[in-house]
Motif scaffolding. Structure first.
Motif, PDB file in Angstrom:
ATOM      1  N   TRP A 122       0.810  -1.217   0.000  1.00  8.61           N
ATOM      2  CA  TRP A 122       0.000   0.000   0.000  1.00  8.61           C
ATOM      3  C   TRP A 122       0.849   1.275   0.000  1.00  8.61           C
ATOM      4  N   PHE A 123       1.732   1.417   0.995  1.00 12.09           N
ATOM      5  CA  PHE A 123       2.508   2.652   1.049  1.00 12.09           C
ATOM      6  C   PHE A 123       3.470   2.757  -0.136  1.00 12.09           C
ATOM      7  N   ARG A 124       4.119   1.679  -0.511  1.00 13.47           N
ATOM      8  CA  ARG A 124       5.061   1.707  -1.624  1.00 13.47           C
ATOM      9  C   ARG A 124       4.373   2.164  -2.913  1.00 13.47           C
ATOM     10  N   ASN A 125       3.208   1.603  -3.198  1.00 13.39           N
ATOM     11  CA  ASN A 125       2.489   1.985  -4.418  1.00 13.39           C
ATOM     12  C   ASN A 125       2.105   3.459  -4.407  1.00 13.39           C
ATOM     13  N   SER A 126       1.598   3.925  -3.265  1.00 20.25           N
ATOM     14  CA  SER A 126       1.189   5.330  -3.167  1.00 20.25           C
ATOM     15  C   SER A 126       2.390   6.255  -3.280  1.00 20.25           C
ATOM     16  N   TYR A 127       3.501   5.845  -2.687  1.00 20.20           N
ATOM     17  CA  TYR A 127       4.714   6.677  -2.695  1.00 20.20           C
ATOM     18  C   TYR A 127       5.295   6.773  -4.104  1.00 20.20           C
ATOM     19  N   ILE A 128       5.325   5.662  -4.821  1.00 21.99           N
ATOM     20  CA  ILE A 128       5.956   5.625  -6.142  1.00 21.99           C
ATOM     21  C   ILE A 128       5.012   6.093  -7.247  1.00 21.99           C
ATOM     22  N   GLU A 129       3.762   5.627  -7.200  1.00 18.52           N
ATOM     23  CA  GLU A 129       2.822   5.892  -8.293  1.00 18.52           C
ATOM     24  C   GLU A 129       2.023   7.183  -8.109  1.00 18.52           C
ATOM     25  N   GLY A 130       1.994   7.715  -6.897  1.00 26.63           N
ATOM     26  CA  GLY A 130       1.274   8.961  -6.663  1.00 26.63           C
ATOM     27  C   GLY A 130      -0.081   8.757  -6.005  1.00 26.63           C
ATOM     28  N   ILE A 187      -3.274   9.563  -6.775  1.00 24.22           N
ATOM     29  CA  ILE A 187      -4.449   9.094  -7.529  1.00 24.22           C
ATOM     30  C   ILE A 187      -4.421   7.577  -7.648  1.00 24.22           C
ATOM     31  N   TYR A 188      -3.260   7.060  -8.039  1.00 21.61           N
ATOM     32  CA  TYR A 188      -3.114   5.610  -8.112  1.00 21.61           C
ATOM     33  C   TYR A 188      -3.326   4.986  -6.732  1.00 21.61           C
ATOM     34  N   GLY A 189      -2.715   5.605  -5.714  1.00 18.93           N
ATOM     35  CA  GLY A 189      -2.817   5.067  -4.359  1.00 18.93           C
ATOM     36  C   GLY A 189      -4.242   5.019  -3.847  1.00 18.93           C
ATOM     37  N   LEU A 190      -5.031   6.011  -4.221  1.00 19.76           N
ATOM     38  CA  LEU A 190      -6.410   6.078  -3.738  1.00 19.76           C
ATOM     39  C   LEU A 190      -7.269   4.969  -4.327  1.00 19.76           C
ATOM     40  N   PHE A 191      -6.950   4.525  -5.538  1.00 20.35           N
ATOM     41  CA  PHE A 191      -7.784   3.523  -6.213  1.00 20.35           C
ATOM     42  C   PHE A 191      -7.092   2.164  -6.371  1.00 20.35           C
ATOM     43  N   GLN A 192      -5.941   1.992  -5.740  1.00 15.63           N
ATOM     44  CA  GLN A 192      -5.228   0.728  -5.878  1.00 15.63           C
ATOM     45  C   GLN A 192      -6.006  -0.417  -5.229  1.00 15.63           C
ATOM     46  N   MET A 193      -5.733  -1.627  -5.714  1.00 13.76           N
ATOM     47  CA  MET A 193      -6.404  -2.808  -5.178  1.00 13.76           C
ATOM     48  C   MET A 193      -5.437  -3.966  -5.090  1.00 13.76           C
ATOM     49  N   TRP A 201      -9.950   2.377   3.244  1.00 15.60           N
ATOM     50  CA  TRP A 201      -9.250   2.926   4.411  1.00 15.60           C
ATOM     51  C   TRP A 201      -7.740   2.749   4.277  1.00 15.60           C
ATOM     52  N   ALA A 202      -7.294   1.567   3.862  1.00 14.70           N
ATOM     53  CA  ALA A 202      -5.865   1.338   3.667  1.00 14.70           C
ATOM     54  C   ALA A 202      -5.328   2.265   2.581  1.00 14.70           C
ATOM     55  N   ASN A 203      -6.118   2.493   1.531  1.00 13.19           N
ATOM     56  CA  ASN A 203      -5.710   3.403   0.463  1.00 13.19           C
ATOM     57  C   ASN A 203      -5.568   4.833   0.976  1.00 13.19           C
ATOM     58  N   LEU A 204      -6.592   5.302   1.707  1.00 14.81           N
ATOM     59  CA  LEU A 204      -6.548   6.667   2.257  1.00 14.81           C
ATOM     60  C   LEU A 204      -5.354   6.855   3.179  1.00 14.81           C
ATOM     61  N   CYS A 205      -5.138   5.894   4.060  1.00 14.89           N
ATOM     62  CA  CYS A 205      -4.031   6.006   5.014  1.00 14.89           C
ATOM     63  C   CYS A 205      -2.688   6.036   4.291  1.00 14.89           C
ATOM     64  N   SER A 206      -2.539   5.184   3.281  1.00  9.89           N
ATOM     65  CA  SER A 206      -1.259   5.131   2.560  1.00  9.89           C
ATOM     66  C   SER A 206      -1.008   6.419   1.778  1.00  9.89           C
ATOM     67  N   VAL A 207      -2.054   6.987   1.198  1.00 11.01           N
ATOM     68  CA  VAL A 207      -1.906   8.245   0.450  1.00 11.01           C
ATOM     69  C   VAL A 207      -1.543   9.389   1.400  1.00 11.01           C
ATOM     70  N   LEU A 208      -2.239   9.481   2.525  1.00 10.43           N
ATOM     71  CA  LEU A 208      -1.946  10.536   3.499  1.00 10.43           C
ATOM     72  C   LEU A 208      -0.551  10.366   4.096  1.00 10.43           C
ATOM     73  N   ALA A 209      -0.064   9.125   4.144  1.00  7.39           N
ATOM     74  CA  ALA A 209       1.272   8.868   4.686  1.00  7.39           C
ATOM     75  C   ALA A 209       2.372   9.400   3.770  1.00  7.39           C
TER      76      ALA A 209
END
Length: 429
Positions: free
Chosen positions: A57-65, A67-73, A83-91
């Motif tokens: 979760w955090f790696r994807n949001s950090y690398i991909e940005g 928008i990607y992090g919010l909709f990742q699965m 919730w995991a997506n939101l937390c990882s994006v905010l992190a």
């Protein structure tokens, strides 16, 4: 003048009563916050990512940005985890050295919100402050609240499942803010976990019976989330993306379910293991005698319940327990129904005893409160050091995030160690 005097006295008494309740709620809210801090001060003071929370979760949001992090699965799971997506994006907003604090404290915020909700909502389930306090302790220290789900965004979905049950019983006559935000909480919850979605038909039943606008709003929001999750779940199932180890049934798995969800939720792990060890020395006829004695006790308690008026709240709780148990049994991996899979049905089982404790029968009340207190004491005993998996709570040869990031800044190809090391690493490139 006498009427005015009586009215003034009543008003003052009511103010004193309300003030007493406020102080009582504040005291127990603070006490539970201290207990939460006691269980894992290292995590709250130092932060941590654990397993997929970090390397996926955090790696994807950090690398991909974002928008990607919010909709990742994580497609193998078969559902969307908002919730995991939101937390990882905010992190990703603070410096990477502080990123784990975000997921940890958002997970803490969810727990504190549930405690606040229990203590301050108007509920058909929790009618008195005493039962609200007991329930608050159940969602923090009871045996089902295992270390695996503690203060991480990925497994916060179990707490959303518990919160969904509590919201179902709220009385929508109140105009309190905590009631008004419930539809939005249900939407986030439904887009986070299937524990919430499988209860959506009951929200429709509640609206159908009440014709209340707030109940309709709750159903629309949870129903919309359920539809989204149903489409995702169906697609991943048809496409063969889900884990093959799920949806497996056997006698061993059924026994494991009964142990982890029913026995351990009430007795705790240590007491359960002790009883099983003692029973292993008994012959068949001794075990049969114990079983028949328990069966007679259950039948007697059921007869006492039948003498009273039908309790719809209790019926709903029993149905919730059955549905969530079936879901946990079907969705868990292999032969095990333990850890995070046993949390929601295990907590609902304790909620059933909370409801039974409000029964008019003195015998049922005493028996139920005794069960709840035993469960809470067992949970407190296993809360930190006596748990089977203290490594989820305590820093035991754990990697220190800031030290790992210092190394990574000098070498971007470095595999960052995260909990539970040495089995888990993550890349940030």
């Amino acid at each position: 003048s006498n009427v005015i005097c009586i009215s003034t006295i009543k008003r003052k008494m009511q103010n004193l009563f309300n003030n007493y309740h406020f102080k009582l709620k504040l005291f127990f809210f603070t006490l539970l916050l201290i207990i939460i801090f006691y269980r894992s001060p290292y995590i709250l003071l130092n932060g941590r990512f654990i397993n997929e929370e970090g390397w996926f979760w955090f790696r994807n949001s950090y690398i991909e940005g974002p928008i990607y992090g919010l909709f990742q699965m994580y497609w193998a799971s078969g559902y969307f985890n908002l919730w995991a997506n939101l937390c990882s994006v905010l992190a990703t907003i603070p410096k990477v050295e502080y990123a784990p604090y975000v997921t940890v404290y958002l997970s803490l915020l969810l727990k504190l919100y549930i405690i606040y909700y229990i203590l301050n909502s108007e509920s058909l389930f929790l009618t008195k402050i005493f039962y609200k306090i007991l329930t608050s302790f159940i969602v923090v220290v009871s045996p089902p609240i295992v270390p695996e789900i503690w203060l991480n965004s990925l497994n916060s979905q179990t707490f959303f499942g518990i919160l969904t049950v509590l919201i179902f019983f709220q009385t929508n006559k109140s105009q309190r803010l905590i009631h008004k935000v419930s539809p939005y909480v249900l939407l986030i919850s439904g887009l986070t976990t299937l524990y919430t979605c499988i209860l959506s038909p009951f929200f429709f039943i509640k609206y159908y019976l009440s014709k209340n606008k707030e109940d309709l709003k709750n159903f629309i929001f949870i129903g919309s989330a359920t539809l989204v999750q149903f489409i995702i779940f169906s697609y991943t199932k048809i496409s063969g993306m889900q884990h093959d180890l799920r949806f497996h049934s056997s006698i061993d798995k059924f026994i494991n379910y009964n142990y982890n969800v029913i026995v351990k939720s009430v007795l705790g792990r240590e007491t359960s293991q002790h009883i099983i060890e003692k029973l292993s020395h008994f012959n068949f006829y001794h075990l049969l005698l114990v079983f028949l004695s328990l069966l007679i006790l259950v039948i007697y308690l059921m007869r006492l319940l039948n003498k009273n008026e039908k309790d719809n709240t209790l019926i709903y709780l029993i149905l919730f327990f059955i549905i969530e148990s079936m879901f946990a049994y079907a969705g868990s991996w292999g032969e095990q129904v333990q850890g995070r899979y046993a949390v929601v049905p295990g907590v609902i089982l304790l909620f059933i005893f909370i409801r039974l404790a409000q029964n008019n029968s003195k015998l049922i009340k005493v028996f139920s409160i005794s069960v709840i207190l035993f469960s809470l004491f067992a949970g407190l005993y296993e809360f930190k050091h006596n748990t089977k998996y203290p490594s989820f709570l305590i820093c035991m040869n754990c990697p220190h995030w800031n030290e790992e990031i210092k190394i990574w800044r000098n070498n971007s190809d470095y595999k960052i160690k995260i909990w539970n090391y040495p089995n888990t690493h993550m890349y940030l490139n």
